[in-house]
Every structure is written in structure tokens, then in C-alpha cells.
Motif scaffolding. Sequence first.
Motif, PDB file in Angstrom:
ATOM      1  N   SER A 137      30.331  -3.806 -36.956  1.00 12.84           N
ATOM      2  CA  SER A 137      30.850  -3.829 -35.587  1.00 12.84           C
ATOM      3  C   SER A 137      30.667  -2.471 -34.912  1.00 12.84           C
ATOM      4  O   SER A 137      30.990  -1.437 -35.472  1.00 12.84           O
ATOM      5  CB  SER A 137      32.347  -4.187 -35.608  1.00 12.84           C
ATOM      6  N   SER A 138      30.164  -2.499 -33.655  1.00 14.00           N
ATOM      7  CA  SER A 138      29.958  -1.247 -32.907  1.00 14.00           C
ATOM      8  C   SER A 138      31.147  -0.919 -32.022  1.00 14.00           C
ATOM      9  O   SER A 138      31.292   0.218 -31.568  1.00 14.00           O
ATOM     10  CB  SER A 138      28.720  -1.381 -32.016  1.00 14.00           C
ATOM     11  N   GLY A 139      31.987  -1.923 -31.714  1.00 13.98           N
ATOM     12  CA  GLY A 139      33.090  -1.725 -30.774  1.00 13.98           C
ATOM     13  C   GLY A 139      32.702  -1.946 -29.319  1.00 13.98           C
ATOM     14  O   GLY A 139      33.563  -1.946 -28.437  1.00 13.98           O
ATOM     15  N   LYS A 140      31.408  -2.166 -29.057  1.00 11.89           N
ATOM     16  CA  LYS A 140      30.944  -2.251 -27.654  1.00 11.89           C
ATOM     17  C   LYS A 140      31.626  -3.370 -26.866  1.00 11.89           C
ATOM     18  O   LYS A 140      32.026  -3.164 -25.714  1.00 11.89           O
ATOM     19  CB  LYS A 140      29.427  -2.477 -27.612  1.00 11.89           C
ATOM     20  N   GLN A 141      31.739  -4.567 -27.472  1.00 12.20           N
ATOM     21  CA  GLN A 141      32.328  -5.682 -26.717  1.00 12.20           C
ATOM     22  C   GLN A 141      33.805  -5.423 -26.399  1.00 12.20           C
ATOM     23  O   GLN A 141      34.250  -5.632 -25.279  1.00 12.20           O
ATOM     24  CB  GLN A 141      32.154  -6.999 -27.478  1.00 12.20           C
ATOM     25  N   GLY A 142      34.552  -4.930 -27.364  1.00 11.84           N
ATOM     26  CA  GLY A 142      35.977  -4.653 -27.125  1.00 11.84           C
ATOM     27  C   GLY A 142      36.179  -3.547 -26.099  1.00 11.84           C
ATOM     28  O   GLY A 142      37.072  -3.638 -25.241  1.00 11.84           O
ATOM     29  N   PHE A 143      35.350  -2.493 -26.171  1.00  6.18           N
ATOM     30  CA  PHE A 143      35.469  -1.405 -25.201  1.00  6.18           C
ATOM     31  C   PHE A 143      35.099  -1.889 -23.805  1.00  6.18           C
ATOM     32  O   PHE A 143      35.716  -1.488 -22.812  1.00  6.18           O
ATOM     33  CB  PHE A 143      34.605  -0.201 -25.618  1.00  6.18           C
ATOM     34  N   ALA A 144      34.100  -2.772 -23.709  1.00  2.55           N
ATOM     35  CA  ALA A 144      33.712  -3.324 -22.395  1.00  2.55           C
ATOM     36  C   ALA A 144      34.850  -4.162 -21.816  1.00  2.55           C
ATOM     37  O   ALA A 144      35.106  -4.122 -20.600  1.00  2.55           O
ATOM     38  CB  ALA A 144      32.444  -4.171 -22.543  1.00  2.55           C
ATOM     39  N   ILE A 145      35.564  -4.888 -22.665  1.00  4.39           N
ATOM     40  CA  ILE A 145      36.694  -5.704 -22.198  1.00  4.39           C
ATOM     41  C   ILE A 145      37.841  -4.794 -21.731  1.00  4.39           C
ATOM     42  O   ILE A 145      38.468  -5.050 -20.698  1.00  4.39           O
ATOM     43  CB  ILE A 145      37.148  -6.683 -23.302  1.00  4.39           C
ATOM     44  N   ALA A 146      38.087  -3.720 -22.473  1.00  2.87           N
ATOM     45  CA  ALA A 146      39.128  -2.767 -22.062  1.00  2.87           C
ATOM     46  C   ALA A 146      38.784  -2.148 -20.708  1.00  2.87           C
ATOM     47  O   ALA A 146      39.647  -2.011 -19.833  1.00  2.87           O
ATOM     48  CB  ALA A 146      39.287  -1.686 -23.134  1.00  2.87           C
ATOM     49  N   ALA A 147      37.525  -1.787 -20.533  1.00  2.00           N
ATOM     50  CA  ALA A 147      37.079  -1.200 -19.256  1.00  2.00           C
ATOM     51  C   ALA A 147      37.278  -2.190 -18.114  1.00  2.00           C
ATOM     52  O   ALA A 147      37.763  -1.834 -17.033  1.00  2.00           O
ATOM     53  CB  ALA A 147      35.610  -0.782 -19.356  1.00  2.00           C
ATOM     54  N   ALA A 148      36.906  -3.449 -18.350  1.00  2.00           N
ATOM     55  CA  ALA A 148      37.034  -4.482 -17.313  1.00  2.00           C
ATOM     56  C   ALA A 148      38.503  -4.728 -16.958  1.00  2.00           C
ATOM     57  O   ALA A 148      38.847  -4.915 -15.789  1.00  2.00           O
ATOM     58  CB  ALA A 148      36.364  -5.778 -17.775  1.00  2.00           C
TER      59      ALA A 148
ATOM     60  N   HIS B 163      31.832   5.167 -32.263  1.00  2.00           N
ATOM     61  CA  HIS B 163      31.307   6.311 -31.515  1.00  2.00           C
ATOM     62  C   HIS B 163      31.146   5.899 -30.066  1.00  2.00           C
ATOM     63  O   HIS B 163      30.034   5.681 -29.591  1.00  2.00           O
ATOM     64  CB  HIS B 163      29.969   6.769 -32.112  1.00  2.00           C
ATOM     65  N   LEU B 164      32.250   5.758 -29.359  1.00  2.00           N
ATOM     66  CA  LEU B 164      32.208   5.316 -27.964  1.00  2.00           C
ATOM     67  C   LEU B 164      33.210   6.123 -27.151  1.00  2.00           C
ATOM     68  O   LEU B 164      34.302   6.438 -27.655  1.00  2.00           O
ATOM     69  CB  LEU B 164      32.569   3.827 -27.865  1.00  2.00           C
ATOM     70  N   PRO B 165      32.866   6.443 -25.893  1.00  2.00           N
ATOM     71  CA  PRO B 165      33.824   7.138 -25.034  1.00  2.00           C
ATOM     72  C   PRO B 165      34.940   6.194 -24.576  1.00  2.00           C
ATOM     73  O   PRO B 165      34.722   4.980 -24.477  1.00  2.00           O
ATOM     74  CB  PRO B 165      32.968   7.579 -23.841  1.00  2.00           C
TER      75      PRO B 165
ATOM     76  N   GLY C 204      26.114  -4.592 -32.714  1.00  2.00           N
ATOM     77  CA  GLY C 204      25.452  -3.344 -32.363  1.00  2.00           C
ATOM     78  C   GLY C 204      24.565  -3.485 -31.137  1.00  2.00           C
ATOM     79  O   GLY C 204      24.216  -2.513 -30.502  1.00  2.00           O
ATOM     80  N   GLY C 205      24.199  -4.711 -30.772  1.00  2.00           N
ATOM     81  CA  GLY C 205      23.341  -4.942 -29.612  1.00  2.00           C
ATOM     82  C   GLY C 205      24.114  -4.896 -28.301  1.00  2.00           C
ATOM     83  O   GLY C 205      25.324  -4.697 -28.291  1.00  2.00           O
ATOM     84  N   ASP C 206      23.392  -5.099 -27.188  1.00  2.00           N
ATOM     85  CA  ASP C 206      24.030  -4.992 -25.874  1.00  2.00           C
ATOM     86  C   ASP C 206      24.338  -6.347 -25.246  1.00  2.00           C
ATOM     87  O   ASP C 206      24.984  -6.411 -24.205  1.00  2.00           O
ATOM     88  CB  ASP C 206      23.152  -4.172 -24.931  1.00  2.00           C
ATOM     89  N   ASP C 207      23.855  -7.425 -25.862  1.00  2.00           N
ATOM     90  CA  ASP C 207      24.074  -8.764 -25.318  1.00  2.00           C
ATOM     91  C   ASP C 207      24.968  -9.573 -26.244  1.00  2.00           C
ATOM     92  O   ASP C 207      25.144  -9.233 -27.405  1.00  2.00           O
ATOM     93  CB  ASP C 207      22.746  -9.506 -25.159  1.00  2.00           C
ATOM     94  N   ASN C 208      25.489 -10.667 -25.692  1.00  2.00           N
ATOM     95  CA  ASN C 208      26.348 -11.521 -26.488  1.00  2.00           C
ATOM     96  C   ASN C 208      26.183 -12.969 -26.062  1.00  2.00           C
ATOM     97  O   ASN C 208      25.969 -13.252 -24.885  1.00  2.00           O
ATOM     98  CB  ASN C 208      27.809 -11.087 -26.328  1.00  2.00           C
ATOM     99  N   SER C 209      26.297 -13.862 -27.001  1.00  2.00           N
ATOM    100  CA  SER C 209      26.203 -15.287 -26.731  1.00  2.00           C
ATOM    101  C   SER C 209      27.516 -15.905 -27.199  1.00  2.00           C
ATOM    102  O   SER C 209      27.792 -15.931 -28.392  1.00  2.00           O
ATOM    103  CB  SER C 209      25.022 -15.843 -27.525  1.00  2.00           C
ATOM    104  N   VAL C 210      28.376 -16.344 -26.244  1.00  2.00           N
ATOM    105  CA  VAL C 210      29.725 -16.771 -26.627  1.00  2.00           C
ATOM    106  C   VAL C 210      30.086 -18.170 -26.153  1.00  2.00           C
ATOM    107  O   VAL C 210      29.521 -18.691 -25.188  1.00  2.00           O
ATOM    108  CB  VAL C 210      30.802 -15.761 -26.120  1.00  2.00           C
ATOM    109  N   HIS C 211      31.040 -18.745 -26.852  1.00  2.00           N
ATOM    110  CA  HIS C 211      31.623 -20.039 -26.514  1.00  2.00           C
ATOM    111  C   HIS C 211      33.132 -19.842 -26.531  1.00  2.00           C
ATOM    112  O   HIS C 211      33.660 -19.283 -27.491  1.00  2.00           O
ATOM    113  CB  HIS C 211      31.210 -21.088 -27.536  1.00  2.00           C
ATOM    114  N   ILE C 212      33.819 -20.290 -25.471  1.00  2.00           N
ATOM    115  CA  ILE C 212      35.268 -20.140 -25.410  1.00  2.00           C
ATOM    116  C   ILE C 212      35.904 -21.440 -25.885  1.00  2.00           C
ATOM    117  O   ILE C 212      35.724 -22.487 -25.259  1.00  2.00           O
ATOM    118  CB  ILE C 212      35.752 -19.846 -23.966  1.00  2.00           C
ATOM    119  N   ILE C 213      36.646 -21.358 -26.978  1.00  2.00           N
ATOM    120  CA  ILE C 213      37.299 -22.547 -27.533  1.00  2.00           C
ATOM    121  C   ILE C 213      38.780 -22.506 -27.159  1.00  2.00           C
ATOM    122  O   ILE C 213      39.481 -21.538 -27.469  1.00  2.00           O
ATOM    123  CB  ILE C 213      37.113 -22.632 -29.067  1.00  2.00           C
TER     124      ILE C 213
END
Length: 225
Positions: A36-47, A63-65, A183-192
Motif C-alpha cells: 500500500s502506498s497510501g495514495k488513495q487514503g490521502f486523496a480522500i483526506a484531501a477531498a 512517503h506522502l505530504p 502504488g499506481g495513480d488509478d483505481n477501479s472500484v465498485h461500491i457495495i
Amino acid sequence: DMRKANGSGLKGRHILITAGPTHEPIDPVRYIANRSSGKQGFAIAAAAARAGARVTLVAGPVHLPTPPGVDRVDVETARQMMTAVEAALPADAAIMVAAVADWRTDAAAGQKLKKDGSGKPAPLTLVENPDILATLGRHAQRPALLVGFAAETEKLAEHAQAKLARKGADWIVANDVSGDVMGGDDNSVHIITAQGVESWDHLPKDAVAARLIEKVAHALASRSD
Ligand code: CTP
Ligand code: CA
């Protein structure tokens, strides 16, 4: 609507988010972890902060600001993450994005483990970590909206449905990690949800975050005041 356009859809709300991996020490120089890179969670916190919320972000080692306007609590292990999450309650919504290590060693060695010359590896006894999402699901201060993530490589909807029930969550964001999502910049999600499955297009993690936060704001607005 205008409130969303003005970036105040979560004004007055407290949103609690976990992100990143956890590290479970084996000895002073080694640990159990995941990709896990933390990118998705940090993006959600920012939003969430952009939408006007007070945001507590409990972050594993990444390693994220820190996103602007976010209160960040750094932790290393699952047990530390559990403690920090409970300390941050009450919250209107909790979004558990962290890839919490499922197991830790029963006791981290005080000194670096050494090879003993026999060719046999040092024995490691693993024990299960606390389930933070499930703990919130039955907590006296359960957030009104509880969202989990589920990284799956197969039988995505089926596994996510089972997690929704088992953990007492309102939504599970199921994440197809069979590709290069971690670790990537994209995500493919389904909301259940209890209502069924909503599939989103393959999107940048920032767009997933913005859309999820819009859905959270909408759900909180229709549940209270
Ligand atoms: N989670 C948690 N604490 C744990 C394990 C998981 O809070 N000890 C949360 C994650 O943050 C995520 C959700 O539970 O929101 C689902 O995590 P996942 O690893 O997919 O579920 P598990 O129950 O650990 O099942 P699996 O055996 O598939 O790993
Ligand atoms: Ca797991």
C-alpha cells in the motif's frame, strides 16, 4: 448543489480516515508490511478537507505530504492504528482505507535475529491483529457512516458483500488489485451497499476520492439535520 460548489458539503463534520500500510516489527531491523502506498487514503483526506470537513488522518508509514487542512496522526503498527482511531472518536463518518497487516509476530525480538548455522529459518509465530473496521462497526461511538475498502484479486463483489456484513460497515469500496493498482495513480472500484453494487469507471485516485466524498456528504445530509 451550491453547498458542494462552494466546497462546504462537509462543513461542521468530522471525518476519520485511515491510510497506508502498517509495519509489524519482527526484530529491530525487519518488519511485515504490504505494497500500500497510501495514495488513495490521502486523496480522500484531501477531498474531505476541501469539502469543509474537519479531517483526522491516521496514517501508517508512507512517503506522502500531509494534505492542506488535515490533522495527521502517524502510526506504525495495527495496534497503534487501533488506539489512534478510537482516540479520534466521535466522528460523523469513518473511511478505513488502510491496508492493515492481518498478522503480527507474537513478540518482536529485542535483538536482530541471527542465522544459527543449521540452515533452518528462525521460527516466526503469527497472531491476528485487531480488526479496526469491525471494532468501529460494533463501537458505542460508531460513526453514522462507516466505510471500508476491500482489496481483492478475485470474486470481488462476493468477497466485498461478505465483508460488509462481517464488519458491520455501511459501504465497502471494493478495489480490483489484480492489476497495478497498488502504488499506481488509478483505481477501479465498485461500491457495495445494502442497496446493491455501483460500479465506477477506471478513474484516477483523486477522482475516486472526490466522487466518494460527494457520496459521503450526500449520505450524511440525508441522514441528519
Ligand atoms: N481492516 C481493518 N483492520 C484490520 C484489517 C482490515 O480495519 N485488521 C479494514 C481495512 O482498512 C478495510 C477493510 O477492513 O477497510 C477490509 O480489509 P481487507 O484486508 O480487505 O479485509 P480482511 O478482513 O482483512 O480480509 P482478507 O482476508 O481478505 O484480507
Ligand atoms: Ca486483510
